[in-house]
Enzyme design. Structure first.
Site, short mmCIF file in Angstrom:
data_model
loop_
_atom_site.label_atom_id
_atom_site.label_comp_id
_atom_site.label_asym_id
_atom_site.label_seq_id
_atom_site.Cartn_x
_atom_site.Cartn_y
_atom_site.Cartn_z
N HIS A 162 -38.35 39.58 31.36
CA HIS A 162 -38.45 41.03 31.17
C HIS A 162 -38.79 41.44 29.74
O HIS A 162 -39.59 42.32 29.52
CB HIS A 162 -37.10 41.63 31.58
CG HIS A 162 -37.02 43.12 31.50
ND1 HIS A 162 -37.83 43.93 32.26
CD2 HIS A 162 -36.22 43.94 30.77
CE1 HIS A 162 -37.54 45.20 32.01
NE2 HIS A 162 -36.58 45.23 31.09
N ARG A 211 -26.82 42.30 30.34
CA ARG A 211 -27.69 41.72 31.37
C ARG A 211 -27.85 40.21 31.28
O ARG A 211 -28.16 39.59 32.29
CB ARG A 211 -29.03 42.43 31.40
CG ARG A 211 -29.83 42.42 30.18
CD ARG A 211 -31.18 43.08 30.41
NE ARG A 211 -31.07 44.50 30.76
CZ ARG A 211 -32.03 45.38 30.53
NH1 ARG A 211 -33.14 45.00 29.93
NH2 ARG A 211 -31.90 46.63 30.88
#
Ligand code: FAD
Ligand code: SIN
Length: 523
Positions: A349, A288
């Site tokens: 995140h 990611r």
């Protein structure tokens, strides 16, 4: 008020509650949560929890995937520990009543996410975290040795220095005796004395303007341990999730799980072109950090505000079955994901760094443990592999529970600890100052310490934050303690640590990308 418990647990997510359930066999336990028990990052987890379950998967493959994502910074011992103990901890979750989806043949329905070479993500539809949180809360409430304190905010851990009791060379000569906890019902700070303390206070997303994390994620635990002079590590590695729903009016940002790309979702420019193959041969399933950076680059180059995630080519019924919550959420905004592409942007995140811990979950402060997102166990290195955090929390909470349980009877309460001294005065105008400074911190972090960094941006962030630090410390000393000012102070501490460690790293590695040092240094 003064209270005494064998085990104090700060946090009611997967790390705190699983630890509490285990140490409860050895003595009295207090679990404190600054809001309700269920308001945690854990409850927001969507994709699932990773564990090697069936062939052809193997520990070796999961270890390899974790090390590749971690980009040379993982601690191999921690990686092996988590991955090899994962199946046993999954069984523990099942025993506590967690349900994971199964296929018609009775085997678990395993998903695959970015960076994983095999299907190994156990999940409960697309709201795995909420299911885990439910099962843990139900188990906690039934346990007679566990006292729960909701709406209790930990202000600082209680420590003393220079006692000459260090047993390991890497540890500091500091001992922990519990924490000062603000009872939000009475407005008073209570002294919670404990033989051992577990910091399980979760993440830091709220330090940034845009985040997938709930508002509770203000980095309190990291800040408390930093102020107590414990070791904090790897703070420069902040993970941005590539695909949060683009919806400017919503905070926290709603996550579009990575499992959607594992399911076949394709990232597209606003004109419909695919672009991930131009950045990485693994395309949409690249780790990611690479995907988030690629999207960031696309947005900057094209001056656009979002890209699309497209699952319209997948069978509609299957999409609805696998992602019922995402389907419902998007539909409420007029997006039918079986027919329309989903607008997405990256958002802060996950914190890969945090309170440094060893293989027993011990921090560098004696009798203070840390687990879950606030801890830096060595598993994630410079970049966390998707769905490796829930399992990390379980494994290290278990290790810490075994260690704390074994030694609790040899530890005395420290009755010489003074009550919290709160002589400050509150002025109503302070609140506006705090609100404004809070916005400034989030802006500084998002604009200068985000996905792509540079020397000049980091220096500017450092200078701006220093001003806020001085102002806030003065205000804190002057004020009656409140959650709001503590949050601000903690976010500034966390921001400072991220910037400091980012400035120190003269290379780009994992989640830390600096345009002035684009290459990796030899390890
Ligand atoms: P949390 O679950 O965040 O719990 C923190 C607790 O600490 C809370 O109870 C809070 O009230 C308490 N607390 C904090 N400060 C204080 C204080 N000062 N005083 C008292 N209490 C305090 N990971 C995966 O592995 N798989 C996934 O699919 C996944 N999906 C995710 C999706 C989203 C949207 C998000 C936000 C995260 C996701 N993650 C996922 C990451 C994972 O959910 C978290 O890393 C993990 O749940 C952290 O658990 P924790 O127990 O450490 O902290
Ligand atoms: C997701 O579901 O994409 C989040 C998984 C994670 O953060 O591990």
């Amino acid at each position: 008020m003064r209270r005494e418990y064998d085990f104090l647990v700060i946090g009611s997510g997967i790390a705190g509650l699983s630890y509490a359930l285990k140490v409860a066999d050895f003595g009295s336990v207090a679990v404190v949560s600054k809001t309700e028990l269920k308001e945690t990052n854990t409850a927001y987890a969507q994709g699932g929890i990773s564990s090697v379950m069936y062939e052809p998967d193997s520990f070796e493959k999961h270890i390899e995937d974790t090390l590749i994502a971690g980009d040379g910074v993982c601690d191999i011992k921690a990686v092996k520990k988590v991955i090899e103990e994962a199946p046993e901890q999954i069984q523990q979750l099942l025993d506590w009543g967690t349900n994971f989806d199964k296929k018609d043949d009775g085997l678990f329905d395993l998903h695959r996410e970015g960076g994983h070479s095999e299907h190994r993500i156990l999940h409960h539809k697309d709201n795995t975290g909420a299911e885990i949180q439910r099962a843990l809360i139900e188990s906690i409430k039934k346990h007679p040795s566990i006292s729960v304190f909701e709406n209790h905010f930990a202000v600082d851990v209680i420590t003393q220095h220079h006692l000459g009791r260090v047993t390991e060379p890497w540890m500091r000569d500091i001992e922990c005796y519990g924490a000062y906890i603000l009872n939000k019902y009475t407005g008073k700070v209570d002294t919670f004395l404990a033989k051992t303390t577990m910091m399980a206070s979760g993440g830091i997303g709220s330090v940034y303007q845009t985040t997938t994390n709930p508002l509770i994620a203000t980095g309190d635990g990291v800040a408390m341990v930093f102020r107590a002079k414990g070791i904090i590590d790897n703070m420069e590695f902040v993970q941005f999730h590539p695909t949060a729903l683009y919806n400017l009016s919503e905070r926290p940002s709603f996550l579009i799980t990575e499992a959607m790309r594992g399911y076949g979702g394709i990232l597209r420019r606003q004109n419909g072109e695919e672009f991930m193959e131009e950045y990485d041969e693994r395309g949409c399933l690249a780790p990611r950090d690479i995907v988030a950076r690629a999207i960031d680059n696309e947005l900057k180059n094209r001056g656009e505000e979002f890209v699309y995630l497209d699952v319209t080519h997948k069978p509609a019924e299957e999409t609805k079955k696998h992602f019922p919550n995402i389907f419902k959420k998007c539909l409420s905004l007029g997006i039918d994901i079986t027919k329309d592409m989903i607008p997405v942007v990256p958002a802060a995140h996950y914190l890969c760094g945090g309170i440094k811990t060893d293989l027993k979950g011990r921090s560098s402060i004696i009798n203070l443990y840390a687990a879950g997102e606030c801890a830096c166990s060595g598993l994630h290195g410079a970049n966390r592999l998707a769905s490796n955090s829930l399992i990390e929390a379980l494994v290290f909470s278990n290790a810490a529970a075994l260690d704390a349980g074994e030694k609790v009877n040899s530890i005395e309460f420290n009755h010489r600890i003074p009550e919290w001294n709160d002589e400050g005065t509150s002025h109503p105008e302070e609140m506006i100052l705090i609100t404004q400074s809070n916005k400034e911190v989030q802006q500084i972090m998002s604009k200068y310490v985000g996905i792509v960094r540079s020397r000049i941006r980091l220096n500017r962030a450092y200078d701006r934050l220093e001003v806020l630090y001085r102002e806030t410390e003065a205000l804190f000393q002057d004020s009656k303690v409140s959650e709001k000012i503590c949050h601000l102070r903690n976010k500034i501490n966390v921001g400072y640590l991220i910037i400091k460690m980012a400035r120190k790293r003269k290379e780009s590695r994992g989640l830390h990308y600096n345009i002035d040092f684009p290459d990796k240094l030899d390890n």
